[in-house]
Design an enzyme around this catalytic site. Structure first.
Site, PDB file in Angstrom:
ATOM      1  N   THR A  13       0.825  -1.212   0.000  1.00  0.00           N
ATOM      2  CA  THR A  13       0.000   0.000   0.000  1.00  0.00           C
ATOM      3  C   THR A  13       0.859   1.261   0.000  1.00  0.00           C
ATOM      4  O   THR A  13       0.638   2.178  -0.804  1.00  0.00           O
ATOM      5  CB  THR A  13      -0.894   0.011   1.264  1.00  0.00           C
ATOM      6  OG1 THR A  13      -1.501  -1.277   1.373  1.00  0.00           O
ATOM      7  CG2 THR A  13      -1.962   1.061   1.186  1.00  0.00           C
ATOM      8  N   ALA A  43      11.818  -4.050  -5.762  1.00  0.00           N
ATOM      9  CA  ALA A  43      11.966  -5.458  -5.359  1.00  0.00           C
ATOM     10  C   ALA A  43      10.689  -5.942  -4.684  1.00  0.00           C
ATOM     11  O   ALA A  43      10.184  -5.284  -3.765  1.00  0.00           O
ATOM     12  CB  ALA A  43      13.153  -5.614  -4.416  1.00  0.00           C
ATOM     13  N   LYS A 103       9.173   0.332  11.710  1.00  0.00           N
ATOM     14  CA  LYS A 103       9.268   0.636  13.151  1.00  0.00           C
ATOM     15  C   LYS A 103       9.784  -0.550  13.962  1.00  0.00           C
ATOM     16  O   LYS A 103      10.560  -0.384  14.897  1.00  0.00           O
ATOM     17  CB  LYS A 103       7.919   1.112  13.692  1.00  0.00           C
ATOM     18  CG  LYS A 103       6.800   0.119  13.567  1.00  0.00           C
ATOM     19  CD  LYS A 103       5.566   0.729  12.962  1.00  0.00           C
ATOM     20  CE  LYS A 103       5.814   0.939  11.479  1.00  0.00           C
ATOM     21  NZ  LYS A 103       4.688   1.401  10.713  1.00  0.00           N
ATOM     22  N   VAL A 130       6.761   6.389  12.439  1.00  0.00           N
ATOM     23  CA  VAL A 130       5.869   6.803  13.535  1.00  0.00           C
ATOM     24  C   VAL A 130       4.898   7.869  13.036  1.00  0.00           C
ATOM     25  O   VAL A 130       5.310   8.886  12.484  1.00  0.00           O
ATOM     26  CB  VAL A 130       6.649   7.402  14.727  1.00  0.00           C
ATOM     27  CG1 VAL A 130       5.708   7.651  15.906  1.00  0.00           C
ATOM     28  CG2 VAL A 130       7.795   6.516  15.146  1.00  0.00           C
ATOM     29  N   GLY A 185      -9.854  -2.154   6.348  1.00  0.00           N
ATOM     30  CA  GLY A 185      -8.447  -2.246   5.964  1.00  0.00           C
ATOM     31  C   GLY A 185      -7.498  -1.665   6.990  1.00  0.00           C
ATOM     32  O   GLY A 185      -6.302  -1.536   6.731  1.00  0.00           O
ATOM     33  N   GLU A 188      -5.098  -5.896  10.411  1.00  0.00           N
ATOM     34  CA  GLU A 188      -4.695  -7.062   9.624  1.00  0.00           C
ATOM     35  C   GLU A 188      -5.625  -8.229   9.960  1.00  0.00           C
ATOM     36  O   GLU A 188      -6.326  -8.195  10.975  1.00  0.00           O
ATOM     37  CB  GLU A 188      -3.266  -7.490  10.002  1.00  0.00           C
ATOM     38  CG  GLU A 188      -2.243  -6.398   9.965  1.00  0.00           C
ATOM     39  CD  GLU A 188      -1.776  -6.091   8.555  1.00  0.00           C
ATOM     40  OE1 GLU A 188      -1.835  -6.993   7.701  1.00  0.00           O
ATOM     41  OE2 GLU A 188      -1.399  -4.939   8.304  1.00  0.00           O
ATOM     42  N   LYS A 203       6.885   2.135  18.307  1.00  0.00           N
ATOM     43  CA  LYS A 203       6.893   3.586  18.071  1.00  0.00           C
ATOM     44  C   LYS A 203       7.308   4.335  19.337  1.00  0.00           C
ATOM     45  O   LYS A 203       8.022   5.336  19.279  1.00  0.00           O
ATOM     46  CB  LYS A 203       5.511   4.032  17.582  1.00  0.00           C
ATOM     47  CG  LYS A 203       5.181   3.474  16.195  1.00  0.00           C
ATOM     48  CD  LYS A 203       3.713   3.633  15.856  1.00  0.00           C
ATOM     49  CE  LYS A 203       3.407   3.097  14.460  1.00  0.00           C
ATOM     50  NZ  LYS A 203       1.959   3.022  14.179  1.00  0.00           N
ATOM     51  N   GLY A 300      -2.122   4.487   6.428  1.00  0.00           N
ATOM     52  CA  GLY A 300      -2.724   4.619   5.099  1.00  0.00           C
ATOM     53  C   GLY A 300      -1.667   4.940   4.057  1.00  0.00           C
ATOM     54  O   GLY A 300      -0.621   5.516   4.355  1.00  0.00           O
TER      55      GLY A 300
HETATM   56  N1  HSE Z   1      -1.062  -0.447  11.980  1.00  0.00           N
HETATM   57  C1  HSE Z   1      -0.622   0.873  12.319  1.00  0.00           C
HETATM   58  C2  HSE Z   1      -1.791   1.667  12.896  1.00  0.00           C
HETATM   59  C3  HSE Z   1      -0.029   1.659  11.196  1.00  0.00           C
HETATM   60  O1  HSE Z   1      -2.905   1.172  12.965  1.00  0.00           O
HETATM   61  O2  HSE Z   1      -1.575   2.798  13.287  1.00  0.00           O
HETATM   62  C4  HSE Z   1       1.351   1.197  10.854  1.00  0.00           C
HETATM   63  O3  HSE Z   1       2.185   1.301  11.962  1.00  0.00           O
END
Ligand code: HSE
Length: 428
Positions: A13, A43, A103, A130, A185, A188, A203, A300
């Protein structure tokens, strides 16, 4: 115009958004960088996977080392520890600068990477690691070099903020809110990195390292996720004037640094209380500057790509005009305090038997452990004669609060505590 060759590792993304925005605004980025930015290869693990139309398939390769060897700047957006670490070290060995959003890698192997970049005399940039588009890495590393930071308190995980916000606004269960976050989205298929707090902890380690000029690693951050938060807890917090947020906190104390990620009661009038949906916000307190807040989309494709592109422009500018990003500073060498030594306000919830003398026994236990109470609320007894007591404390040592709970749970007197838990409380 001089050409700067860019190798991209990963075309998910964020990687796709980087390519798309770079193509759409090529001339402007070239002018900002003072160089013609040319992507020489991308890659990926699977050449056949569906790709964003902006990706030129002729640039795709599975041979990351081949494009790293020819690059001036390597952008690593594949995530995970290996082979990302190996590729970044290979980039430095080949004299290339690196831009990464990784991170987890920085929080676990940051010092090795910073040292390798310094030895090679090249840049390591990581704004995207972050806060997505929020320029908090730059803010701490450069803008706040003029102050001494005392506290960082941030909502640095958009997925969990979205989940808690859904539970707060719509009274949804944790599972239903996670499902919605997955459909949108944000989360995960395996939401563990977000909901168990690991993403926020990584972070937190990165921000604390920058703020306190001290090497902080993921394992230094005491971490608690949001799986045990219920709509009832959120509603009860709301009645007390608080919202529940998953925060990352890094605080400078006289004897070291307190680090913590976990669900926390935020007073409704605190600036973090108004951060909704998948947004991020990081409140930074400096001795001289006082309180600052960095706010914006924390995840995003497009938002995170802007952070990558700003790093790319800076690194390319250095390739053409000379100069380097600020080096890692670890002169602070502050000790990391164990969780038991953390000081905070806390709120304890417990179910007690509805008997004469319960309150005095409970408050007496707090007093014996030197925990000062700032407020108590009692909800009506249930059918099984249990009352829900909520006790809010003044600032107390976590070890004393834990000892209070242990004593209450073991008490043989009228205050038969059947369940007890505690959560941190922030001041407005
Ligand atoms: N999955 C993280 C969040 C974004 O929901 O903030 C990438 O670190």
């Amino acid at each position: 115009m001089k050409e700067v060759k860019v190798a991209l590792l990963g075309a998910g993304t964020v990687g796709s958004a980087v390519v798309r925005l770079l193509q759409a605004n090529a001339e402007e980025f070239n002018l900002r960088a003072g160089a013609r930015l040319r992507v020489i290869g991308i890659a990926v693990r699977n050449l056949e996977a569906p790709r964003d139309p902006a990706i030129d398939r002729a640039l795709l390769t599975t041979d990351a080392h081949a494009i790293i060897a020819q690059a001036d700047i390597v952008i690593e957006l594949m995530g995970g520890i290996e082979p990302a670490r190996e590729y970044i070290l290979a980039a430095f060995a080949a004299g290339a600068s690196v831009v990464t959003g990784n991170k987890a890698l920085l929080a676990e192997h940051g010092p090795e990477l910073y040292d390798a970049a310094a030895r090679a005399g090249v840049d390591l940039y990581y704004e995207a690691a972050v806060g997505g588009a929020v320029p908090v890495v730059y803010g701490l590393r450069e803008s706040l070099a003029g102050d001494r930071v005392t506290h960082i308190l941030g909502i640095v995980n958009g997925t969990t903020n979205y989940i808690l916000d859904e539970m707060t606004t719509n009274g949804e269960s944790f599972d239903a809110a996670v499902k919605k976050a997955q459909e949108l989205g944000y989360a995960e298929a395996d939401p563990s990195a977000d909901v168990d707090g690991y993403d926020a902890a990584a972070k937190c380690a990165i921000l604390a390292s920058l703020a306190f000029h001290t090497r902080v690693q993921l394992s230094d951050v005491h971490t608690h996720g949001i799986r045990d938060i219920t709509p009832e807890m959120i509603a009860s917090a709301g009645r007390g004037g608080y919202v529940v947020k998953l925060v990352a906190s890094a605080k400078r104390r006289a004897n070291g640094i307190e680090l913590y990620v976990g669900p926390t009661l935020i007073p409704a009038q605190h600036p973090l209380a108004t951060v909704h949906g998948a947004y991020n916000a990081i409140v930074v307190e400096g001795e001289a500057a006082d309180r600052l807040m960095f706010y914006g989309p924390g995840a995003g494709g497009n938002p995170t790509a802007t952070a990558v592109l700003s790093d790319l422009v800076a690194a390319a500018h250095h390739r053409v005009h000379g100069g380097l990003a600020p080096r890692e500073l670890a002169y602070g060498e502050l000790p990391i305090l164990p969780p038991a030594q953390a000081r905070s306000r806390f709120q304890l919830s417990m179910d007690v038997a509805d008997h004469v003398g319960v309150l005095s026994e409970v408050t007496g236990t707090f007093a014996r452990h030197n925990v000062s109470i700032s407020g108590v609320t009692q909800e009506s007894p249930t059918a099984d004669h249990l009352c829900r007591l909520t006790v809010t404390t003044h600032e107390a040592l976590q070890a004393d609060v834990e000892a209070t709970i242990a004593d209450l749970s073991a008490a043989a007197g009228p205050a038969t505590v059947s369940t007890a838990s505690f959560v941190r409380v922030e001041v407005a």
